[in-house]
Write a protein that holds these residues in place. Sequence first.
Motif, mmCIF file in Angstrom:
data_model
loop_
_atom_site.group_PDB
_atom_site.id
_atom_site.type_symbol
_atom_site.label_atom_id
_atom_site.label_comp_id
_atom_site.label_asym_id
_atom_site.label_seq_id
_atom_site.Cartn_x
_atom_site.Cartn_y
_atom_site.Cartn_z
ATOM 1 N N LYS A 192 48.523 36.210 46.462
ATOM 2 C CA LYS A 192 49.316 37.510 46.202
ATOM 3 C C LYS A 192 50.482 37.548 46.448
ATOM 4 C CE LYS A 192 45.111 40.752 46.850
ATOM 5 N NZ LYS A 192 44.750 41.761 47.688
ATOM 6 N N GLN A 193 51.358 38.134 45.886
ATOM 7 C CA GLN A 193 52.574 38.359 45.758
ATOM 8 C C GLN A 193 52.818 39.572 46.895
ATOM 9 O OE1 GLN A 193 55.528 36.760 44.912
ATOM 10 N NE2 GLN A 193 54.779 35.519 43.784
ATOM 11 N N PRO A 194 53.948 39.420 47.631
ATOM 12 C CA PRO A 194 53.978 40.630 48.532
ATOM 13 C C PRO A 194 54.931 41.699 47.846
ATOM 14 C CG PRO A 194 55.572 39.057 49.205
ATOM 15 C CD PRO A 194 54.541 38.416 48.102
ATOM 16 N N ILE A 195 54.982 42.975 48.182
ATOM 17 C CA ILE A 195 55.333 44.007 47.378
ATOM 18 C C ILE A 195 56.737 43.983 47.909
ATOM 19 C CG2 ILE A 195 55.460 46.759 46.995
ATOM 20 C CD1 ILE A 195 52.382 46.549 47.511
ATOM 21 N N PRO A 196 57.893 44.020 47.050
ATOM 22 C CA PRO A 196 58.876 43.988 47.498
ATOM 23 C C PRO A 196 59.464 45.530 47.956
ATOM 24 C CG PRO A 196 59.172 44.018 45.342
ATOM 25 C CD PRO A 196 57.763 43.901 45.657
ATOM 26 N N ILE A 197 60.245 45.281 49.035
ATOM 27 C CA ILE A 197 60.889 46.646 49.855
ATOM 28 C C ILE A 197 62.331 46.688 49.612
ATOM 29 C CG2 ILE A 197 61.300 47.603 52.084
ATOM 30 C CD1 ILE A 197 58.403 47.218 51.423
ATOM 31 N N VAL A 198 62.546 47.760 48.952
ATOM 32 C CA VAL A 198 63.913 48.267 48.324
ATOM 33 C C VAL A 198 64.377 49.468 49.249
ATOM 34 C CG1 VAL A 198 65.615 48.814 46.480
ATOM 35 C CG2 VAL A 198 63.439 47.212 46.023
ATOM 36 N N LEU A 199 65.642 49.264 49.802
ATOM 37 C CA LEU A 199 65.992 50.213 50.932
ATOM 38 C C LEU A 199 67.208 51.067 49.845
ATOM 39 C CD1 LEU A 199 66.177 51.302 53.790
ATOM 40 C CD2 LEU A 199 68.131 49.856 53.762
ATOM 41 N N ALA A 200 66.969 52.466 49.909
ATOM 42 C CA ALA A 200 67.997 53.437 49.378
ATOM 43 C C ALA A 200 69.102 53.273 50.229
ATOM 44 C CB ALA A 200 67.344 54.591 49.096
ATOM 45 N N ALA A 201 70.488 53.106 49.626
ATOM 46 C CA ALA A 201 71.500 53.238 50.464
ATOM 47 C C ALA A 201 72.744 53.705 49.706
ATOM 48 C CB ALA A 201 71.826 51.811 50.950
ATOM 49 N N LEU A 202 73.764 54.323 50.576
ATOM 50 C CA LEU A 202 74.811 54.769 49.929
ATOM 51 C C LEU A 202 75.950 54.122 50.608
ATOM 52 C CD1 LEU A 202 74.084 58.485 48.999
ATOM 53 C CD2 LEU A 202 74.344 56.781 47.466
ATOM 54 N N ARG A 203 76.064 54.472 52.063
ATOM 55 C CA ARG A 203 77.281 54.006 52.718
ATOM 56 C C ARG A 203 77.232 52.641 53.331
ATOM 57 N NH1 ARG A 203 77.813 59.389 55.748
ATOM 58 N NH2 ARG A 203 79.558 58.485 56.848
ATOM 59 N N ASP A 204 78.349 52.335 53.949
ATOM 60 C CA ASP A 204 78.429 50.782 54.388
ATOM 61 C C ASP A 204 77.368 50.334 55.179
ATOM 62 O OD1 ASP A 204 80.570 50.609 52.569
ATOM 63 O OD2 ASP A 204 82.005 50.451 54.277
ATOM 64 N N LYS A 205 77.184 51.063 56.353
ATOM 65 C CA LYS A 205 76.201 50.542 57.366
ATOM 66 C C LYS A 205 74.552 50.522 56.604
ATOM 67 C CE LYS A 205 74.357 51.735 61.955
ATOM 68 N NZ LYS A 205 74.630 52.653 63.156
ATOM 69 N N MET A 206 74.212 51.346 55.822
ATOM 70 C CA MET A 206 73.041 51.277 55.269
ATOM 71 C C MET A 206 72.903 50.134 54.150
ATOM 72 S SD MET A 206 70.733 53.116 56.586
ATOM 73 C CE MET A 206 69.526 53.367 55.301
ATOM 74 N N LEU A 207 73.967 49.889 53.566
ATOM 75 C CA LEU A 207 74.200 48.682 52.273
ATOM 76 C C LEU A 207 73.992 47.485 53.095
ATOM 77 C CD1 LEU A 207 77.198 50.263 50.388
ATOM 78 C CD2 LEU A 207 74.735 49.795 49.552
ATOM 79 N N ARG A 208 74.620 47.303 54.266
ATOM 80 C CA ARG A 208 74.463 46.145 54.975
ATOM 81 C C ARG A 208 72.872 45.957 55.479
ATOM 82 N NH1 ARG A 208 79.069 48.182 57.632
ATOM 83 N NH2 ARG A 208 80.735 47.345 56.745
ATOM 84 N N LEU A 209 72.409 47.064 56.005
ATOM 85 C CA LEU A 209 71.049 46.893 56.418
ATOM 86 C C LEU A 209 70.113 46.535 55.286
ATOM 87 C CD1 LEU A 209 69.049 47.447 58.973
ATOM 88 C CD2 LEU A 209 68.785 49.823 58.098
ATOM 89 N N GLY A 210 70.564 46.994 54.010
ATOM 90 C CA GLY A 210 69.556 46.666 52.978
ATOM 91 C C GLY A 210 69.462 45.142 52.709
ATOM 92 N N GLY A 211 70.935 44.493 52.930
ATOM 93 C CA GLY A 211 71.206 43.199 52.869
ATOM 94 C C GLY A 211 70.292 42.341 53.594
ATOM 95 N N GLU A 212 70.351 42.750 54.884
ATOM 96 C CA GLU A 212 69.838 42.151 56.117
ATOM 97 C C GLU A 212 68.308 42.126 56.154
ATOM 98 O OE1 GLU A 212 69.701 42.536 60.955
ATOM 99 O OE2 GLU A 212 71.226 44.056 59.888
#
Length: 170
Positions: free
Chosen positions: A1-21
């Motif tokens: 089974k393929q894991p379900i991808p987790i996509v993080l909603a982000a607007l500002r820099d700190k959350m964008l970095r967290l999404g990448g991390e």
Amino acid sequence: KQPIPIVLAALRDKMLRLGGELADGTFTNFLPLSAAEHVVARVCEGEAGREPTEVVCRFFCIPGDGLDTAGFMFAAYATVPVYEAFFRGLGWGEAIDPMVTAWREGDRQAAPGRADDGDRASLGRAHHRPDVVLAEHPLDRHRVRLVLGQPPVDAGLQGQQPGRDVVPGR
């Protein structure tokens, strides 16, 4: 089974970095085309050695001559505190200041026309005719996947329905 991808909603820099991390992808809404490079750079900072993740942006597809509707939607979004901070963080503060002031003073009719014409037209065109704008400003080079959405029913479309796939090959 393929894991379900987790996509993080982000607007500002700190959350964008967290999404990448931490996430499999990062989702941003109502992104000005001129800010795509900035957003992807913040996601890449968070990835720091990981495999590249997906960056997704939602644009509204407004049918017909919908620039007034696009301007109103821009004003409605950019005057909400979290989106106001988002646009200011992208360097759009001076462009949205007159619009935000008019909106907060209760002048919802005048607010869309108070933003800087060049910036308003740029964002409005992106949301009005993404197929035309993306031909001139491809998001693929910035790793951004485009998601088209229908604007809210009360956005002044008067029964018109947007196309489902106005960007060929996406």
